[in-house]
Every structure is written in structure tokens, then in C-alpha cells.
Design a protein around this motif. Structure first.
Motif, PDB file in Angstrom:
ATOM      1  N   GLY A  99       0.824  -1.212   0.000  1.00  0.00           N
ATOM      2  CA  GLY A  99       0.000   0.000   0.000  1.00  0.00           C
ATOM      3  C   GLY A  99       0.856   1.259   0.000  1.00  0.00           C
ATOM      4  O   GLY A  99       0.554   2.232  -0.701  1.00  0.00           O
ATOM      5  N   TYR A 100       1.949   1.213   0.764  1.00  0.00           N
ATOM      6  CA  TYR A 100       2.883   2.341   0.849  1.00  0.00           C
ATOM      7  C   TYR A 100       3.526   2.602  -0.511  1.00  0.00           C
ATOM      8  O   TYR A 100       3.550   3.740  -1.003  1.00  0.00           O
ATOM      9  N   GLY A 451      14.284   3.037  -3.184  1.00  0.00           N
ATOM     10  CA  GLY A 451      14.207   4.141  -2.224  1.00  0.00           C
ATOM     11  C   GLY A 451      12.961   4.053  -1.355  1.00  0.00           C
ATOM     12  O   GLY A 451      13.016   4.283  -0.136  1.00  0.00           O
ATOM     13  N   LEU A 452      11.822   3.694  -1.974  1.00  0.00           N
ATOM     14  CA  LEU A 452      10.562   3.560  -1.225  1.00  0.00           C
ATOM     15  C   LEU A 452      10.641   2.431  -0.199  1.00  0.00           C
ATOM     16  O   LEU A 452      10.169   2.576   0.930  1.00  0.00           O
ATOM     17  N   LEU A 453      11.219   1.298  -0.602  1.00  0.00           N
ATOM     18  CA  LEU A 453      11.350   0.160   0.318  1.00  0.00           C
ATOM     19  C   LEU A 453      12.204   0.536   1.523  1.00  0.00           C
ATOM     20  O   LEU A 453      11.879   0.193   2.666  1.00  0.00           O
ATOM     21  N   LEU A 454      13.306   1.254   1.276  1.00  0.00           N
ATOM     22  CA  LEU A 454      14.181   1.698   2.375  1.00  0.00           C
ATOM     23  C   LEU A 454      13.443   2.669   3.291  1.00  0.00           C
ATOM     24  O   LEU A 454      13.552   2.597   4.516  1.00  0.00           O
ATOM     25  N   ALA A 455      12.668   3.596   2.681  1.00  0.00           N
ATOM     26  CA  ALA A 455      11.902   4.575   3.471  1.00  0.00           C
ATOM     27  C   ALA A 455      10.845   3.869   4.323  1.00  0.00           C
ATOM     28  O   ALA A 455      10.621   4.231   5.478  1.00  0.00           O
ATOM     29  N   ARG A 458      12.528   2.137   7.279  1.00  0.00           N
ATOM     30  CA  ARG A 458      12.923   3.129   8.280  1.00  0.00           C
ATOM     31  C   ARG A 458      11.707   3.579   9.091  1.00  0.00           C
ATOM     32  O   ARG A 458      11.761   3.662  10.321  1.00  0.00           O
ATOM     33  N   ARG A 459      10.598   3.844   8.392  1.00  0.00           N
ATOM     34  CA  ARG A 459       9.365   4.279   9.075  1.00  0.00           C
ATOM     35  C   ARG A 459       8.845   3.164   9.999  1.00  0.00           C
ATOM     36  O   ARG A 459       8.360   3.444  11.101  1.00  0.00           O
ATOM     37  N   ALA A 460       8.916   1.916   9.541  1.00  0.00           N
ATOM     38  CA  ALA A 460       8.447   0.780  10.349  1.00  0.00           C
ATOM     39  C   ALA A 460       9.261   0.659  11.641  1.00  0.00           C
ATOM     40  O   ALA A 460       8.712   0.384  12.710  1.00  0.00           O
ATOM     41  N   LYS A 461      10.598   0.876  11.546  1.00  0.00           N
ATOM     42  CA  LYS A 461      11.465   0.800  12.732  1.00  0.00           C
ATOM     43  C   LYS A 461      11.128   1.919  13.728  1.00  0.00           C
ATOM     44  O   LYS A 461      11.074   1.695  14.933  1.00  0.00           O
TER      45      LYS A 461
END
Length: 474
Positions: A99-100, A451-455, A458-461
Motif C-alpha cells: 500500500g505504501y 528508495g521507497l522500500l528503504l523509506a 525506516r518508518r516501520a522501525k
């Protein structure tokens, strides 16, 4: 926990509600406008030059699969009216990561497309005002569209309704003009007699062989970007049970009239060999029809077409950002609404990004080169979007079999149709690697998704740490 972003009950962080204010006529014209872009008015000449009369088959094939994807989306949206958009569907059935990726990618695709369309508007305005610098009408158009979208969703609906109506009237007039010219065997000053026989003359079906036929798919897919807008607008429709099926079921009729009938008339009147690759064939037909103001009329129509596409981009981008905020995947500020029920902060952020991109565009001298690049980026992202809708459909069939059984708006052919549609999208994505101008954009796109997967990670952490800290404090 999944939160719907665009549903009737979707409440902003300050208690305000995203309102269902779009009427049936708005939904119908929004879906029509989504299906008629600058790709049809300006790109069709290049496709005819590549594919010959097989272009009619190309549009029919793409149209069929787009209709199947929209039917799959329609079935899922009507199965649960709390699902306000296809982004909600992907988030719910494929998980928050998918979804993200979909929502941010769809947001960027509309920002990019809107920038390209606004630059095209500026180019068309220079037809009447050649001395005006390009940046002035480009920025003016962008700010006008942002201001209209800030008023209320009904303002967007009205603007899109009239823009859509202009396009529809122009194409109906073109088809009627073409049919009259064929019926009267009109002969142009160049000696070409209008006749349906031009469609089946020797060597016109695939003049450049199978490679030319396949190349037609690369450009034609751009013309269908925006058809899924029905799914975004459905959340703000007054009566989605009636308006959504009607809008989706009329897609084949629109493709027959707007794409196939207009292209049949253009080729019948001008003949394949005389269709200009670098100009609008719509202009050529009206000029042959002896209309003195033809160039000005079509210039105005294509200008409104580009403005309409940009307007759709501003609308869709802001709604996607609003939805991301409600799924805790964007800043909470983007989830706030104005008193008129419009996501103003999401609109302002999207507008700021568009303005920055617009400034960068003028560094590159050739505007149309940039437009081709941004169109390709938008097309790649829309193929990914449609693929995720289909993957959601497979998950929906697994997880919600009872809803499928109850549905009064099932996807014809079910899983088989969805699987064939998915294979077709993979096929088109592979075709984008054939041409240099589309290949470069295709190669750059994986960087965006990485880039989206990394973002997201990071947000999940960060979210996990906040939850742990909250649990420890309690």
C-alpha cells in the motif's frame, strides 16, 4: 490495523470528513476525461505512422484489458464500501508495504504527469501569444488548478465536467465530419479521396511489420493513464452502488467512440501515408474539412485536454497523500481537511513539489523531450498500479470468497481474466525496453522503488520504537 482513507466515514485528524459531493455526471465525465488525454490528440499521429491501420487493433486490445482491470477494481470496491479507493484495496489485501509503495508511486506519477501537462498547456498558449515566456502560463495554470482544487471537491468535479465535455464534443464533431466526408467521397487538395478502403489497402495494416505493431503498444498505453481515476472519485460519489458500475461498464463504449471511431475516420479521410507523425491528425482532418478556424479550435481543445489531465493529477495526488496520512505512512498534517472538506495541506505539498519540478523543467531546452520522459515514468508507474490492483483481486478471492459469491458486479471470467490481464501488463512493460526514449525511464524507475522500500523499513522501525516506548511507559 487498516484505516480507510477515502470512505464516507473517513474522518480527518481534526474531526472533519472527506465528503461525497461528486454527482453521477461528475463521475461519468471524470472517467471519460481520464480516458482521453493528450496521448490521443497528439500521440496518435506517431502511432499510426508506426503501426499503420493495426493501431485500431492495438487500442482495442489495450482497451479490453483496461476494462477487465477496472471491473476487478469495481467488484472489490463495491464488496466493501469502506474501501474508498484502489489504494485502500492494495493496503488491505497485500499489506501496508504494498500500500505504501503503490500510494507514494501513484502520487509521484500524477505529480510528474501534471507537470508535463502544464508545460504542454504553456506551449499551446504560445500559439496565440508567441512572445509570452513559457514559464508564465505554466506557473499561472498550475496555481489556477491548485486554487480550484482548494475550494471544494465539487469545484474539481465542475472543472473536469466542462473540460471533459469540450473533449467529447470535439471528438463527436471529428467523427461526424469524417463520416460526411467519406459519404460524399470528398477529395482533398492533395488528391486523396475519403474512403473506408484506406483501412484495408495493401500494405497499410502493418507497414513496418510486427515490430511496428508492437511499438504501437508503447505509446498507446499512455492514452489510458487515468482510467483508474474512477476508483479514486468513487469515494466522493453520492451513490457509488449506481455510479461506479455505470462508469466502468461504459468504458468499452467510450473506447469504441473516442479511440476506434476517431482513428477510423482520420485514416479513411487522410489515408495512412498522409497522417503526420509529428502533428495532431485531428488538426489535419478539420483542415481538410474546410474549417477556417480549425487550427485554433483544435489548439483550444488540446489545451483543455492537457489542462484537464493536469487537473486530474492535482486532485489524485492530494487524495493519495491524504490517504497515506490516515494509514500513518505520511505526516499527520496531510490528513487534515479544510472547512469545505478538502485536504488543503496535501494539496499545498503536492503543488509545491509540482512548482519545484516545473522550475527544473525549464533548465532543459526541449520541452517535448521532457514530456516524453515524464509520460514514460507515469506509464511505468501506472502499469505497476494496475498490476497491484490485479494482485489484490487474487488476494480478495482467497480471503473474501463469500463477498465474491454475493457480488452483483463480478469480474467476467474471474481469476482467468485477471491472470491474462496480468500477463498482458508484463508484456507491455517488456515492450517499453525496445525504444531508447522509453528505455531510459524504465531503467531509472527501480531506483525509486528501492528508495521507497528503504523509506518504508525506516518508518516501520521508528513506529516499532515508539510503540515499545509507549508500552514501557505504561
Amino acid at each position: 490495523m487498516h484505516q480507510t482513507c477515502n470512505s464516507q466515514d473517513a474522518t480527518a485528524h481534526d474531526g472533519r470528513v472527506l465528503k461525497r459531493r461528486l454527482e453521477n455526471r461528475h463521475i461519468q465525465l471524470i472517467s471519460i476525461s481520464g480516458a482521453i488525454g493528450t496521448g490521443l490528440f497528439m500521440g496518435s499521429g506517431k502511432i499510426i505512422a508506426l503501426s499503420g491501420t493495426s493501431i485500431i487493433l492495438v487500442y482495442a486490445i489495450i482497451g479490453f484489458f483496461v476494462f477487465c482491470i477496472m471491473r476487478a477494481m469495481g467488484e472489490m470496491l463495491l464488496a466493501d464500501l469502506n474501501m474508498g479507493s484502489f489504494a485502500d484495496l492494495v493496503h488491505h489485501y497485500l499489506g501496508p508495504r504494498a500500500g505504501y509503495i503503490l500510494s507514494w508511486s501513484y502520487w509521484l506519477s500524477w505529480v510528474v504527469a501534471a507537470v508535463g501537462d502544464v508545460v504542454v498547456v504553456a506551449g499551446f498558449l504560445q500559439y496565440w501569444y508567441p512572445d509570452v515566456p513559457t514559464w508564465l502560463p505554466a506557473f499561472a495554470t498550475m496555481f489556477i488548478l491548485l486554487a480550484l482544487n482548494m475550494l471544494a471537491v465539487k469545484a474539481f468535479g465542475e472543472v473536469e465536467f466542462w473540460f471533459g465535455l469540450i473533449k467529447v464534443v470535439a471528438i463527436v464533431l471529428l467523427v461526424m465530419t469524417g463520416l460526411v466526408m467519406v459519404a460524399t467521397s470528398y477529395t482533398s487538395p492533395g488528391g486523396v479521396t475519403a474512403s473506408f478502403s484506406h483501412l484495408v489497402a495493401p500494405g497499410v495494416m502493418m507497414p513496418h511489420g510486427i515490430v511496428g505493431f508492437l511499438a504501437g503498444f508503447q505509446i498507446a498505453i499512455f492514452s489510458f493513464v487515468g482510467t483508474e481515476l474512477i476508483g479514486t472519485a468513487a469515494a466522493e460519489a453520492k451513490d457509488p452502488e449506481k455510479t461506479l458500475p455505470k462508469a466502468i461498464n461504459t468504458i468499452p463504449v467510450r473506447i469504441l467512440l473516442f479511440y476506434i471511431a476517431s482513428l477510423v475516420c482520420i485514416i479513411s479521410v487522410i489515408s495512412w501515408a498522409n497522417v503526420p507523425a509529428n502533428r495532431s491528425p485531428f488538426v489535419e482532418l478539420f483542415l481538410l474539412g474546410g474549417l477556417p478556424a480549425a487550427a485554433g479550435i483544435i489548439n483550444f481543445v488540446v489545451l483543455t485536454s492537457a489542462a484537464s489531465s493536469a487537473n486530474s493529477g492535482v486532485y489524485s495526488g492530494s487524495r493519495m497523500l491524504y490517504g497515506l496520512s490516515h494509514q500513518s505512512q505520511a505526516h499527520p498534517a496531510f490528513g487534515r481537511l479544510s472547512g469545505s472538506g478538502t485536504p488543503v495541506r496535501a494539496l499545498m505539498f503536492s503543488g509545491a513539489c509540482m512548482a519545484i519540478a516545473l522550475t527544473l523543467l525549464f533548465v532543459i531546452p526541449d520541452v517535448m523531450t521532457v514530456f516524453t520522459l515524464v509520460s514514460t515514468i507515469s506509464a511505468v508507474m501506472i502499469i505497476v498500479t494496475w498490476s497491484l490492483i490485479l494482485m489484490s483481486y487474487f488476494a480478495y478471492r482467497r480471503e473474501n470468497a463469500q463477498a465474491h459469491q454475493r457480488s452483483t458486479f463480478k469480474l467476467p471470467g474471474g481469476k482467468v481474466t485477471a491472470a491474462l490481464s496480468q500477463l498482458f501488463l508484463i508484456f507491455v512493460l517488456c515492450l517499453l525496453a525496445l525504444e531508447p526514449d522509453t528505455r531510459s525511464a524504465l531503467y531509472v524507475m527501480p531506483l525509486w522503488y528501492i528508495g521507497l522500500l528503504l523509506a518504508y523499513q525506516r518508518r516501520a522501525k521508528v513506529t516499532a520504537r515508539q510503540l515499545a516506548a509507549g508500552a514501557a511507559a505504561s
